[in-house]
Enzyme design. Structure first.
Site, PDB file in Angstrom:
ATOM      1  N   LYS A  10      63.588   6.821  21.943  1.00 46.81           N
ATOM      2  CA  LYS A  10      64.659   7.055  20.972  1.00 46.81           C
ATOM      3  C   LYS A  10      64.936   5.821  20.101  1.00 46.81           C
ATOM      4  CE  LYS A  10      66.924  10.659  23.706  1.00 46.81           C
ATOM      5  NZ  LYS A  10      68.209  11.141  24.243  1.00 46.81           N
ATOM      6  N   PHE A  58      79.122  16.843  21.220  1.00 43.15           N
ATOM      7  CA  PHE A  58      78.378  15.613  20.911  1.00 43.15           C
ATOM      8  C   PHE A  58      77.235  15.828  19.918  1.00 43.15           C
ATOM      9  CE2 PHE A  58      76.499  17.240  24.949  1.00 43.15           C
ATOM     10  CZ  PHE A  58      75.169  17.386  24.565  1.00 43.15           C
ATOM     11  N   THR A  92      70.736  11.322  32.776  1.00 41.40           N
ATOM     12  CA  THR A  92      71.074  11.270  31.341  1.00 41.40           C
ATOM     13  C   THR A  92      71.988  10.084  31.030  1.00 41.40           C
ATOM     14  OG1 THR A  92      70.947  13.681  31.285  1.00 41.40           O
ATOM     15  CG2 THR A  92      72.056  12.618  29.439  1.00 41.40           C
ATOM     16  N   ASN A 113      70.488   6.711  25.257  1.00 37.55           N
ATOM     17  CA  ASN A 113      69.897   6.602  26.594  1.00 37.55           C
ATOM     18  C   ASN A 113      68.387   6.382  26.573  1.00 37.55           C
ATOM     19  OD1 ASN A 113      69.191   9.136  25.781  1.00 37.55           O
ATOM     20  ND2 ASN A 113      70.060  10.219  27.543  1.00 37.55           N
ATOM     21  N   HIS A 116      63.853  10.522  25.834  1.00 36.51           N
ATOM     22  CA  HIS A 116      64.022  11.964  26.083  1.00 36.51           C
ATOM     23  C   HIS A 116      62.813  12.468  26.865  1.00 36.51           C
ATOM     24  CE1 HIS A 116      64.640  16.261  25.407  1.00 36.51           C
ATOM     25  NE2 HIS A 116      63.338  16.306  25.158  1.00 36.51           N
ATOM     26  N   GLU A 127      58.922  22.142  22.879  1.00 39.16           N
ATOM     27  CA  GLU A 127      59.071  20.818  22.262  1.00 39.16           C
ATOM     28  C   GLU A 127      57.718  20.244  21.811  1.00 39.16           C
ATOM     29  OE1 GLU A 127      63.099  19.658  24.806  1.00 39.16           O
ATOM     30  OE2 GLU A 127      61.314  18.411  25.024  1.00 39.16           O
TER      31      GLU A 127
HETATM   32  P1  CMP Z   1      68.369  14.109  26.009  1.00 36.93           P
HETATM   33  O1  CMP Z   1      67.802  14.148  27.380  1.00 36.93           O
HETATM   34  O2  CMP Z   1      67.488  13.729  24.871  1.00 36.93           O
HETATM   35  O3  CMP Z   1      69.027  15.535  25.696  1.00 36.93           O
HETATM   36  C1  CMP Z   1      70.179  15.719  24.930  1.00 36.93           C
HETATM   37  C2  CMP Z   1      70.785  14.432  24.511  1.00 36.93           C
HETATM   38  O4  CMP Z   1      72.134  14.538  24.123  1.00 36.93           O
HETATM   39  C3  CMP Z   1      70.832  13.475  25.702  1.00 36.93           C
HETATM   40  O5  CMP Z   1      69.565  13.042  26.040  1.00 36.93           O
HETATM   41  C4  CMP Z   1      71.779  12.426  25.164  1.00 36.93           C
HETATM   42  O6  CMP Z   1      71.158  11.555  24.221  1.00 36.93           O
HETATM   43  C5  CMP Z   1      72.785  13.320  24.448  1.00 36.93           C
HETATM   44  N1  CMP Z   1      73.914  13.670  25.313  1.00 36.93           N
HETATM   45  C6  CMP Z   1      73.916  14.442  26.404  1.00 36.93           C
HETATM   46  N2  CMP Z   1      75.151  14.570  26.926  1.00 36.93           N
HETATM   47  C7  CMP Z   1      75.948  13.854  26.127  1.00 36.93           C
HETATM   48  C8  CMP Z   1      77.336  13.596  26.125  1.00 36.93           C
HETATM   49  N3  CMP Z   1      78.151  14.096  27.063  1.00 36.93           N
HETATM   50  N4  CMP Z   1      77.829  12.805  25.150  1.00 36.93           N
HETATM   51  C9  CMP Z   1      77.002  12.306  24.197  1.00 36.93           C
HETATM   52  N5  CMP Z   1      75.655  12.533  24.151  1.00 36.93           N
HETATM   53  C10 CMP Z   1      75.149  13.290  25.100  1.00 36.93           C
END
Ligand code: CMP
Length: 138
Positions: A10, A58, A92, A113, A116, A127
């Site tokens: 990311k 979000f 996550t 984070n 992905h 995907e």
């Molecule tokens: P990812 O695994 O890429 O899938 C969805 C993404 O949304 C996740 O990683 C985070 O980057 C984001 N995400 C998931 N939950 C939250 C949350 N509660 N608040 C903000 N971002 C989130």
């Protein structure tokens, strides 16, 4: 079973110069790279990729984050690739992730984070198809 999964390094991990660290972690875990792309996602591309989250509070912030800079998108292959990648990534929320996981080491918060990974065989298929054609996977 040999599986394919999709991963994205990311924008936070790219801008903090952690592409190399992420790749070497994945190579150490024996993932084969079948396809790799350097992309700066448009808003529409990020919205499309994360459409399952479109009703979440979000979502707008996630789309802004995912478009703030380039990402590395890859198709990875190995035995149990989907579950294995999720184990190597960690939870996550980096604060909840196990020590030694990519998100624990490189993530900042539940949004920023670092990486992905597809969460099921159906999402992996969807995907991978979103970013790669069959001919691009070698
Ligand atoms: P990812 O695994 O890429 O899938 C969805 C993404 O949304 C996740 O990683 C985070 O980057 C984001 N995400 C998931 N939950 C939250 C949350 N509660 N608040 C903000 N971002 C989130």
């Amino acid at each position: 079973m040999r599986e394919r999964t999709l991963t994205i390094i990311k924008p936070d991990a790219v801008s903090s110069k952690n592409i190399g660290k992420t790749l070497s972690r994945l190579e150490k875990e024996n993932f084969n790279i079948l396809g790799i792309k350097w992309i700066h996602l448009t808003t529409a591309q990020a919205q499309g990729f994360y459409h399952v989250h479109r009703e979440r509070p979000f979502f707008p912030s996630l789309v802004r984050f995912m478009t703030e800079g380039p990402v590395v998108v890859m198709v990875l292959e190995k035995e149990n690739a989907i579950a294995d990648l999720r184990r190597v990534m960690g939870a996550t929320d980096p604060a909840q992730a196990d020590p030694g996981t990519i998100r624990k080491d490189l993530g900042t918060n539940i949004e920023r984070n670092a990486i992905h990974g597809s969460d099921s065989s159906q999402s992996a298929e969807d995907e991978i198809g979103y970013f790669f054609s069959k001919m691009e996977l070698v």
